[in-house]
Scaffold this motif. Structure first.
Motif, PDB file in Angstrom:
ATOM      1  N   ASP A 436      28.612  45.187  46.534  1.00  0.00           N
ATOM      2  CA  ASP A 436      28.196  45.418  45.144  1.00  0.00           C
ATOM      3  C   ASP A 436      29.276  45.030  44.145  1.00  0.00           C
ATOM      4  O   ASP A 436      29.154  45.322  42.958  1.00  0.00           O
ATOM      5  N   GLU A 437      30.343  44.370  44.639  1.00  0.00           N
ATOM      6  CA  GLU A 437      31.467  43.954  43.791  1.00  0.00           C
ATOM      7  C   GLU A 437      32.016  45.141  42.990  1.00  0.00           C
ATOM      8  O   GLU A 437      32.266  45.048  41.786  1.00  0.00           O
ATOM      9  N   GLU A 438      32.218  46.247  43.701  1.00  0.00           N
ATOM     10  CA  GLU A 438      32.766  47.448  43.066  1.00  0.00           C
ATOM     11  C   GLU A 438      34.278  47.506  43.282  1.00  0.00           C
ATOM     12  O   GLU A 438      34.785  47.154  44.343  1.00  0.00           O
ATOM     13  N   ILE A 439      34.985  47.991  42.251  1.00  0.00           N
ATOM     14  CA  ILE A 439      36.441  48.114  42.309  1.00  0.00           C
ATOM     15  C   ILE A 439      36.806  49.567  42.571  1.00  0.00           C
ATOM     16  O   ILE A 439      36.388  50.465  41.828  1.00  0.00           O
ATOM     17  N   SER A 445      37.192  58.836  42.704  1.00  0.00           N
ATOM     18  CA  SER A 445      36.078  58.729  43.643  1.00  0.00           C
ATOM     19  C   SER A 445      35.045  57.688  43.218  1.00  0.00           C
ATOM     20  O   SER A 445      34.492  56.969  44.058  1.00  0.00           O
ATOM     21  N   GLU A 446      34.775  57.609  41.934  1.00  0.00           N
ATOM     22  CA  GLU A 446      33.749  56.685  41.456  1.00  0.00           C
ATOM     23  C   GLU A 446      34.318  55.277  41.316  1.00  0.00           C
ATOM     24  O   GLU A 446      35.374  55.084  40.728  1.00  0.00           O
ATOM     25  N   PRO A 447      33.596  54.290  41.836  1.00  0.00           N
ATOM     26  CA  PRO A 447      34.088  52.913  41.709  1.00  0.00           C
ATOM     27  C   PRO A 447      33.919  52.402  40.276  1.00  0.00           C
ATOM     28  O   PRO A 447      33.112  52.910  39.499  1.00  0.00           O
ATOM     29  N   LEU A 448      34.697  51.390  39.965  1.00  0.00           N
ATOM     30  CA  LEU A 448      34.623  50.748  38.661  1.00  0.00           C
ATOM     31  C   LEU A 448      33.664  49.566  38.780  1.00  0.00           C
ATOM     32  O   LEU A 448      33.844  48.691  39.631  1.00  0.00           O
ATOM     33  N   LYS A 449      32.635  49.567  37.946  1.00  0.00           N
ATOM     34  CA  LYS A 449      31.644  48.487  37.981  1.00  0.00           C
ATOM     35  C   LYS A 449      31.736  47.675  36.697  1.00  0.00           C
ATOM     36  O   LYS A 449      31.541  48.203  35.608  1.00  0.00           O
TER      37      LYS A 449
END
Length: 486
Positions: A436-439, A445-449
């Motif tokens: 999902d191309e998440e950083i 905990s939450e990825p950067l989109k």
């Protein structure tokens, strides 16, 4: 019309304009979309097709040397109508007398006007690249019109009003406070030339505003270019303003075509330093002289050139990373790590390095995983990060501004565990998950989109994909070696 004298002012007799033959541009296909590039070298192997009025020129090219140089195409009046460079004069010149040249939209309109060709043999591709630019500017051939007029072509720019002048490649040259060289036909070849020349003249390419009187620079940590001896680190005041500007002056002498003059000056200075018992300075000059004399042995420019990716703006990508990662400074150096497996029995890793948003090939590294049995990406990343940063720390070398791990939370955690166990303070470490191309970032905990069109994401994807390509290439080398050894 009076013949045009195109012989450079500073050439050896062997480099004088040869009257028996001429060559064609090094129009080898490049990623810069250069409209002046002619037929490819491969096409030169096909049957020769004699263009109208070109029988004399077509016969001449068969006697051209198979070495780097610049060719000049002339019409029936003896006027130069096109100038180009070549790494193999005979091959490139011959390609303009193929049927394909009369059908190619880039050359079809004017190849029929070629009545004669001359060439200037050069010692290296770098010399040919610079000479082509100088001749186009001096002669202004009508079929180099795009190169003369289009400001989108790359220039080499040296700042002149800074205490420690910068050298950079730009498509938007300034009109004052700079010394410009160009335009050049290929940004890829120009980047390759800059990297080769930087090993000799060790100039800076960063955008730092350095002043010798500001004491803060004494505690500034230089980038990796200083560690690999490709910059004299004026950012850390490791070189005086006078000494640095002397190196820049030498670079300019070379770029202006004064290689012979420069070598004589350096040899004289080396002798003077030796007599004064300044053996350290004499040794530096000796090494620089050797590199200049063997410039033609430093490989093709494509070996050094960094690929250009048009949908990525490096500066915007780096600025975007500063914003989204909440960094205090715009990052300059990014390293990317990837893992590849050899049939489940052997694991390899790659580390690629980007400086100012572009691949820096001398900084690439390969690792053969030693302490991991079977397939275990987490432990493999742990080992690579441990080995890489333990080595940098022990040598006192600079860390990258960003370390990018290919993967998700697990891979990122493995990298951070390596820093913790080595008791090394990490740089900014992130991971990029391909699905999902998440950083992912440590402790969050939450990825950067990011938007798929964001420059920051595209730059990270470029680093990640390049590290994957490099790992797969190493994987292929070992697999081939394993097959041969059976």
């Amino acid at each position: 019309m009076k013949p045009v004298d195109v012989t450079p002012a500073d050439t050896k007799p062997a480099d004088k304009l040869a009257r028996s033959d001429g060559g064609n541009s090094d129009g080898s296909s490049s990623d810069d979309g250069n409209p002046d590039n002619g037929p490819t070298d491969d096409q030169a192997e096909t049957k020769q097709f004699e263009v109208k009025g070109g029988s004399h020129a077509a016969a001449k090219v068969k006697t051209f040397p198979q070495s780097p140089g610049v060719y000049l195409m002339k019409d029936a009046a003896g006027i130069v109508i096109y100038v180009g460079k070549a790494k193999n004069l005979r091959s490139r010149a011959s390609s303009y007398f193929l049927k394909a040249a009369t059908e190619d939209a880039r050359t079809a309109d004017w190849v029929g006007d070629i009545a004669d060709i001359d060439f200037v043999e050069c010692e290296s591709e770098v010399d040919a690249l610079l000479m082509e630019s100088r001749l186009v500017k001096d002669i202004q051939p009508k079929n180099n019109k795009d190169l003369k007029d289009d400001k989108s072509f790359p220039y080499l720019m040296i700042t002149t009003r800074e205490e420690f002048p910068r050298v950079e490649i730009t498509r938007e040259p300034k009109t004052s406070g700079v010394k410009l060289y160009g335009p050049f036909t290929s940004v890829g070849s120009l980047r390759g030339a800059v990297q080769v020349l930087q090993r000799i003249f060790k100039f800076r390419t960063c955008g730092l505003d350095i002043t010798e009187s500001d004491e803060k620079w004494k505690w500034f940590r230089p980038c990796l270019l200083a560690s690999i001896n490709q910059c004299t680190a004026p950012c850390n005041l490791r070189i005086s303003k006078e000494a640095y500007r002397r190196d820049i002056k030498r670079l300019q002498t070379f770029l202006d075509g004064g290689k012979t003059k420069l070598l004589k000056e350096m040899q004289k200075e080396m002798t003077t330093a030796s007599k004064a018992l300044d053996f350290e300075r004499a040794a530096v000059l000796r090494d620089e002289i050797k590199m200049l004399e063997k410039l033609e042995d430093r490989g093709e420019l494509d070996t050094h050139a960094q690929p250009e990716v048009f949908y990525i703006d490096p500066k915007k990508g780096l600025t975007g990373l500063k914003q989204v990662l909440k960094l205090t400074e715009t990052p300059r150096v990014i390293e990317g790590v990837d893992i590849a497996h050899l049939g489940g029995n052997e694991t390899v890793a790659s580390l690629v390095q980007f400086i100012d948003g572009l691949p820096f090939k001398p900084g690439y590294r390969r690792f053969r995983i030693q302490d991991v049995k079977g397939i275990d990406d987490f432990r493999s990343i742990y080992e690579v990060v441990s080995r890489r940063f333990r080595g940098l720390s022990d040598r006192g070398d600079s860390f990258p501004d960003i370390l990018l791990i290919d993967g998700g939370k697990g891979q990122l955690s493995a990298a951070m565990a390596a820093f913790a166990d080595q008791q090394i303070t990490p740089p900014t470490v992130i991971s990029l998950a391909k699905r999902d191309e998440e950083i992912f970032r440590p402790g969050i905990s939450e990825p950067l989109k990011l938007s798929k069109s964001a420059y920051a994401l595209r730059l990270l994807q470029y680093v990640r994909d390049e590290s994957h390509r490099f790992a797969q290439h190493y994987h292929h080398i070992l697999r081939t070696k394993s097959t041969l050894e059976r």
